[in-house]
Design a protein around this motif. Structure first.
Motif, PDB file in Angstrom:
ATOM      1  N   LEU A  84       4.398   0.504   1.878  1.00 42.52           N
ATOM      2  CA  LEU A  84       4.320  -0.341   3.058  1.00 42.52           C
ATOM      3  C   LEU A  84       3.606  -1.639   2.725  1.00 42.52           C
ATOM      4  CD1 LEU A  84       3.591   2.858   4.094  1.00 42.52           C
ATOM      5  CD2 LEU A  84       4.040   1.694   6.202  1.00 42.52           C
TER       6      LEU A  84
ATOM      7  N   THR B  94       0.867  -1.167   0.000  1.00 43.81           N
ATOM      8  CA  THR B  94       0.000   0.000   0.000  1.00 43.81           C
ATOM      9  C   THR B  94       0.905   1.219   0.000  1.00 43.81           C
ATOM     10  OG1 THR B  94      -1.977   1.001   0.965  1.00 43.81           O
ATOM     11  CG2 THR B  94      -0.268   0.292   2.504  1.00 43.81           C
TER      12      THR B  94
ATOM     13  N   VAL C 292      -1.328  -2.750   5.913  1.00 40.37           N
ATOM     14  CA  VAL C 292      -1.295  -1.449   6.579  1.00 40.37           C
ATOM     15  C   VAL C 292      -2.418  -0.545   6.080  1.00 40.37           C
ATOM     16  CG1 VAL C 292       0.091   0.635   6.955  1.00 40.37           C
ATOM     17  CG2 VAL C 292       1.165  -1.622   7.041  1.00 40.37           C
TER      18      VAL C 292
ATOM     19  N   ALA D  49      -3.672   7.104   3.600  1.00 38.99           N
ATOM     20  CA  ALA D  49      -3.401   5.793   3.012  1.00 38.99           C
ATOM     21  C   ALA D  49      -4.081   5.762   1.650  1.00 38.99           C
ATOM     22  CB  ALA D  49      -3.925   4.677   3.899  1.00 38.99           C
TER      23      ALA D  49
ATOM     24  N   GLU E 203      -5.340  -0.662   8.276  1.00 36.24           N
ATOM     25  CA  GLU E 203      -5.149  -0.320   9.684  1.00 36.24           C
ATOM     26  C   GLU E 203      -4.580   1.079   9.906  1.00 36.24           C
ATOM     27  OE1 GLU E 203      -2.487  -3.334  11.069  1.00 36.24           O
ATOM     28  OE2 GLU E 203      -3.884  -4.954  10.624  1.00 36.24           O
ATOM     29  N   TRP E 204      -4.080   1.717   8.878  1.00 32.04           N
ATOM     30  CA  TRP E 204      -3.372   2.984   9.037  1.00 32.04           C
ATOM     31  C   TRP E 204      -4.338   4.051   9.518  1.00 32.04           C
ATOM     32  CZ3 TRP E 204       1.647   3.667   9.220  1.00 32.04           C
ATOM     33  CH2 TRP E 204       2.165   4.952   9.147  1.00 32.04           C
TER      34      TRP E 204
ATOM     35  N   VAL F  25       1.337   5.244   1.511  1.00 32.01           N
ATOM     36  CA  VAL F  25       0.887   6.247   2.471  1.00 32.01           C
ATOM     37  C   VAL F  25       1.527   7.572   2.078  1.00 32.01           C
ATOM     38  CG1 VAL F  25       0.954   7.007   4.871  1.00 32.01           C
ATOM     39  CG2 VAL F  25       0.506   4.608   4.335  1.00 32.01           C
TER      40      VAL F  25
ATOM     41  N   PRO G  75       5.792  -0.076   9.087  1.00 33.38           N
ATOM     42  CA  PRO G  75       4.738   0.832   9.533  1.00 33.38           C
ATOM     43  C   PRO G  75       5.087   1.525  10.847  1.00 33.38           C
ATOM     44  CG  PRO G  75       3.817  -1.317   8.982  1.00 33.38           C
ATOM     45  CD  PRO G  75       5.295  -1.443   8.891  1.00 33.38           C
ATOM     46  N   ASP G  76       5.695   0.801  11.779  1.00 38.60           N
ATOM     47  CA  ASP G  76       6.040   1.397  13.067  1.00 38.60           C
ATOM     48  C   ASP G  76       7.093   2.488  12.918  1.00 38.60           C
ATOM     49  OD1 ASP G  76       4.253  -0.307  14.334  1.00 38.60           O
ATOM     50  OD2 ASP G  76       5.790  -1.789  14.822  1.00 38.60           O
TER      51      ASP G  76
ATOM     52  N   ALA H 172       5.445   5.503  11.245  1.00 33.85           N
ATOM     53  CA  ALA H 172       4.587   6.189  12.215  1.00 33.85           C
ATOM     54  C   ALA H 172       5.420   7.015  13.191  1.00 33.85           C
ATOM     55  CB  ALA H 172       3.730   5.176  12.973  1.00 33.85           C
TER      56      ALA H 172
ATOM     57  N   THR I 180      -1.750  11.986   7.577  1.00 34.20           N
ATOM     58  CA  THR I 180      -1.344  11.245   6.384  1.00 34.20           C
ATOM     59  C   THR I 180      -2.572  10.665   5.700  1.00 34.20           C
ATOM     60  OG1 THR I 180      -1.093   9.156   7.563  1.00 34.20           O
ATOM     61  CG2 THR I 180       0.827  10.615   7.519  1.00 34.20           C
TER      62      THR I 180
END
Length: 137
Positions: A62, A11, A66, A77, A69-70, A13, A114-115, A118, A75
């Motif tokens: 990513l 995906t 994600v 997605a 769940e983002w 972001v 993702p972590d 973020a 931001t």
């Protein structure tokens, strides 16, 4: 450049450029390239003028899950299965006519954590909020 559809493998972001620049206290994508690559362990990120109205964007690739769940509000997605313009693999220099890789894509198996993304976004947004608070005071 190519139009591709995120969804099965990855995906995308999109992050306002000001958030990334604030996270590293740097002014340009060229200056942010090294710190961004280190922060994201080489996960691919491209830059494009415009995207958030007049503000330019960084787009990180990513893992596909994600996108469901983002939730970072500063931001966006990329919508599942909507086309996105990705720079050619060798387009790693600033250009006026489309996106270019700030952190080059090494292969389909290497995506941003993702972590880690973020964390960078949260730091950048924290500093932007702090600066805005100082201006309002």
């Amino acid at each position: 450049m190519a139009w591709i559809r995120p969804g099965l493998l990855f995906t995308a972001v999109m992050i306002p450029a000001g958030v990334i620049h604030s996270a590293f206290a740097l002014e340009s994508p060229e200056a942010c390239a090294g710190p961004l690559a280190r922060s994201l362990n080489g996960g691919p990120v491209f830059y494009q003028k415009g995207g958030f109205g007049p503000e330019s964007t960084y787009t990180a690739l990513l893992p596909a899950y994600v996108g469901r769940e983002w939730g970072l509000t500063t931001t966006v997605a990329h919508p599942h299965h909507a086309l996105i313009l990705i720079p050619a693999p060798n387009r790693c220099e600033p250009t006026e006519d489309g996106p270019w890789w700030v952190v080059p894509l090494q292969g389909p198996e290497q995506l941003c954590s993702p972590d880690r993304l973020a964390a960078v976004v949260n730091v950048g947004q924290h500093f932007l909020n702090y600066e805005a608070g100082e201006r309002d005071a």
